[in-house]
Structure formats: structure tokens, C-alpha cells
Motif scaffolding. Structure first.
Motif, PDB file in Angstrom:
ATOM      1  N   UNK A 119       0.821  -1.212   0.000  1.00  0.00           N
ATOM      2  CA  UNK A 119       0.000   0.000   0.000  1.00  0.00           C
ATOM      3  C   UNK A 119       0.855   1.262   0.000  1.00  0.00           C
ATOM      4  N   UNK A 120       1.835   1.286  -0.923  1.00  0.00           N
ATOM      5  CA  UNK A 120       2.694   2.465  -1.053  1.00  0.00           C
ATOM      6  C   UNK A 120       1.849   3.695  -1.373  1.00  0.00           C
ATOM      7  N   UNK A 121       2.348   4.845  -0.983  1.00  0.00           N
ATOM      8  CA  UNK A 121       1.621   6.091  -1.269  1.00  0.00           C
ATOM      9  C   UNK A 121       1.688   6.423  -2.755  1.00  0.00           C
ATOM     10  N   UNK A 122       2.781   6.042  -3.423  1.00  0.00           N
ATOM     11  CA  UNK A 122       2.929   6.330  -4.838  1.00  0.00           C
ATOM     12  C   UNK A 122       4.056   5.504  -5.436  1.00  0.00           C
ATOM     13  N   UNK A 123       4.025   5.348  -6.748  1.00  0.00           N
ATOM     14  CA  UNK A 123       5.031   4.564  -7.464  1.00  0.00           C
ATOM     15  C   UNK A 123       5.572   5.389  -8.630  1.00  0.00           C
ATOM     16  N   UNK A 124       6.894   5.368  -8.804  1.00  0.00           N
ATOM     17  CA  UNK A 124       7.531   5.956  -9.979  1.00  0.00           C
ATOM     18  C   UNK A 124       8.339   4.867 -10.654  1.00  0.00           C
ATOM     19  N   UNK A 125       8.116   4.664 -11.937  1.00  0.00           N
ATOM     20  CA  UNK A 125       8.796   3.565 -12.627  1.00  0.00           C
ATOM     21  C   UNK A 125       9.208   3.969 -14.035  1.00  0.00           C
TER      22      UNK A 125
END
Length: 343
Positions: A98-104
Motif C-alpha cells: 500500500x505504497x503512497x505512490x510509485x515511480x517507474x
């Protein structure tokens, strides 16, 4: 009595439905124990080493710290077996946690579409960087270079250089890490467009050879480019589209075939490796991305998305054209940028 019972059951059902729907409009990024907002961001670059990726990671780390978020960096070595699957696993891990946000940085557009969309469906904003998906609706935003435009700039500058030297025909080689990477596809498309535009009618006199890919292994690109040099006596220009493998492989091939300074070489992204090829002409010029700023902008915009702010679909980062004779001084500025710390 039956009427009252039915009314109570109806009220109970309505309240249960409202409770279940109460969080549909916002991200459920709370920790299971305390109920506090999860302050963890996942940052998933293709790799995190080298003159391009390392300052980008630092920009992301500095910015996450400044904004009060914990940054989890997940990546794998260049030649990792099943690299796509491993990075998709990182996305799934972020969703499970349940990460707050993802950058990929997606390695391949189609394979990464479904896991990124699944994260979005879980109300976790996802920003792509370095490379993008085909459909903008499948992610929150893209931060980084417009690789088609950057490729066009490189192709136009190379064509101008050839014209100044009176070269109006010949073969051209393109060397990259992986032909399937979205960045490589976009850069090659752009450089051909820019080259043909500047060359005009003379563009028909040039032939682009089969694109070399080396999976970031310099020995592979060196061997394949040497084969193209010996098989095409009219080879006049080589483009390397980023990463140490192609950069080193091209310069070693030019040296081994005694073509340094004779075959022009235009590269992508600054690396100290270029400085070894300045004196004998194994590098002519590059376009460079502002990698540190990409890292900064990725995290700043990811936090904006978490806070509910609407973002532009594309957040562009400009590139800079640098000639070989400018690379040493330019490298000093890049090194300073990478080692400065954020207060």
C-alpha cells in the motif's frame, strides 16, 4: 412490527453501503497498525548506476527526504535474467505494501501496462519516467525527456555536421541497449526524422544499417559495429542511444578499426567515458538529459498527485547539446550537481 423491522434493515444496509464506498475517491495508503498515512514511495529505475541513472536516483532521494517521504529504490543489474518480470514484481510489491505512490521507468511498454494499471486501480498514483506507456490514461503522468524530440535534435545536428564536411552519401549505424525499449524506439524515430529533414534531397543517398543492440554489453556492440565497418566501407556516422555498453562498444570499435575521427559519432547522455574519446575524435557530440532534475520532478509531482493535485499528462525535461570540446567542463558541472546535498 414487520414494517419497523424492514425499515431498520433498510437503514442498516444503507449505512453499510456508505461505509464501504466512503474511500473510493481517495488513495487507501494508510498503515494497517496505526491508520496513519503511508509515507513510502517506490522508485523503480531500469538501473541505478552510471552517469545518467545515479544522479537521477540522488535527485529522487534528496526530494523525498525534503518532502518527508521514505523512498524505496528497487532495480536490477543491466544483464539481469527476466528483468521485465522482476521489475513488474516490484510494482506488485508496492501495491501489496500500500505504497503512497510509485515511480517507474518501464522497460517495455506493453508488458508494464497491466501491472501499472492495477496499481492505478488500487488508487496508487503511478508516474512513469525515462520511458512511457503508449496510452497516457494508463498512468498518472510522465516526467522526462521527449525522446522523439531529443532524437530529432541529435539527428539534425549530425546532418548539419556532415553537410559542413561536404559528405552527402554513405551508411549510418545506430547502436542501442535494446531495440524494444520505448526510449530507444522513440530516439531512433526522432533522429531519422531530424536527419532526413536537414539532409533534404540528399537523404536518399544515405542508408541506415540494421540497428545494433547489445543488452548493455560493450563487447557485443564492439564486435557488431566492427562487422558493419568492415562490411560497409562507406560508413560515415554512428549514433549511440544511451548507456555505457553502446558508448564503450562504439568507441572501442572505432579505435580497433582505425576510424577514430573519420566516422562521426553522436551519443546520448553524459558519461565520463566520453572524455577518453575526445582527443582522437571517437566522440563528436552528445545530447544530455538533466538526470538529477528528472529525479526531483518525479518525486515532487508524485507527491502532488498523492495530495490530490491534477497533473499535466507530460512534464518535459529539456536536453542540452554538447560538443566534444565542451565535455570536460560540462562534466565538472554535472559532477558538482551530483555531489551537492540538499539541506
Amino acid at each position: 412490527m414487520k414494517k419497523i423491522t424492514k425499515m431498520l434493515l433498510s437503514l442498516l444496509a444503507s449505512s453499510t453501503f456508505l461505509a464501504a464506498c466512503g474511500n473510493t475517491g481517495s488513495s487507501d495508503n494508510t498503515t494497517a497498525d496505526s491508520g496513519e498515512a503511508n509515507k513510502t514511495l517506490y522508485f523503480i529505475p531500469i538501473v541505478d548506476i552510471g552517469a545518467y541513472w545515479n544522479p537521477m536516483r540522488k535527485g529522487a532521494e534528496d526530494t523525498a527526504k525534503k518532502l518527508g517521504y521514505d523512498l524505496v529504490v528497487k532495480t536490477s543489474p543491466p544483464a539481469e535474467a527476466q528483468k521485465n518480470e522482476k521489475h513488474i514484481g516490484f510494482i506488485n510489491e508496492a501495491v501489496s505494501n500500500k505504497a503512497a505512490g510509485i515511480a517507474i521507468a518501464p522497460i517495455e511498454a506493453n508488458m508494464f501496462k497491466a501491472p501499472i494499471k492495477a496499481a492505478m486501480d488500487a488508487n496508487i498514483p503511478v508516474i512513469t519516467f525515462d520511458a512511457d506507456l503508449e496510452n497516457p490514461e494508463d498512468r498518472t503522468a510522465y516526467v522526462g525527456t521527449d525522446n522523439v524530440l531529443a532524437g530529432r535534435d541529435l539527428g539534425m545536428k549530425a546532418a548539419e555536421e556532415l553537410k559542413e564536411k561536404g559528405i552527402t552519401s554513405g551508411s549510418i549505424s545506430v547502436v542501442c541497449v535494446d531495440r524494444a525499449q520505448p526510449t530507444m524506439i522513440a530516439r531512433e524515430k526522432g533522429l531519422k526524422e531530424g536527419f532526413n529533414e536537414v539532409m533534404g534531397d540528399d537523404a536518399a543517398n544515405f542508408k541506415f544499417l540494421e540497428t545494433i543492440q547489445d543488452k548493455d554489453q560493450a563487447a557485443v556492440s564492439k564486435e557488431q559495429l566492427e562487422g558493419q565497418i568492415t562490411g560497409n566501407a562507406d560508413l560515415v556516422l554512428v549514433f549511440s542511444l544511451g548507456s555505457e555498453g553502446p558508448d564503450v562498444g562504439v568507441m572501442e570499435a572505432l579505435a580497433a578499426q582505425n576510424k577514430a575521427g573519420e566516422i562521426l559519432h553522436f551519443g546520448f547522455d553524459y558519461t565520463p567515458t566520453w572524455e577518453k574519446g575526445i582527443e582522437d575524435g571517437r566522440i563528436t557530440a552528445i545530447v544530455d538529459q538533466d538526470a538529477y532534475n528528472i529525479g526531483v520532478q518525479v518525486i515532487e509531482n508524485l507527491v502532488k498527485a498523492i495530495d490530490g493535485e491534477e497533473l499535466e499528462d507530460n512534464i518535459p525535461i529539456d536536453v542540452k547539446f554538447v560538443r566534444a570540446e565542451e565535455l570536460v567542463e560540462y562534466g565538472k558541472e554535472k559532477q558538482k550537481q551530483s555531489t551537492d546535498t540538499t539541506e
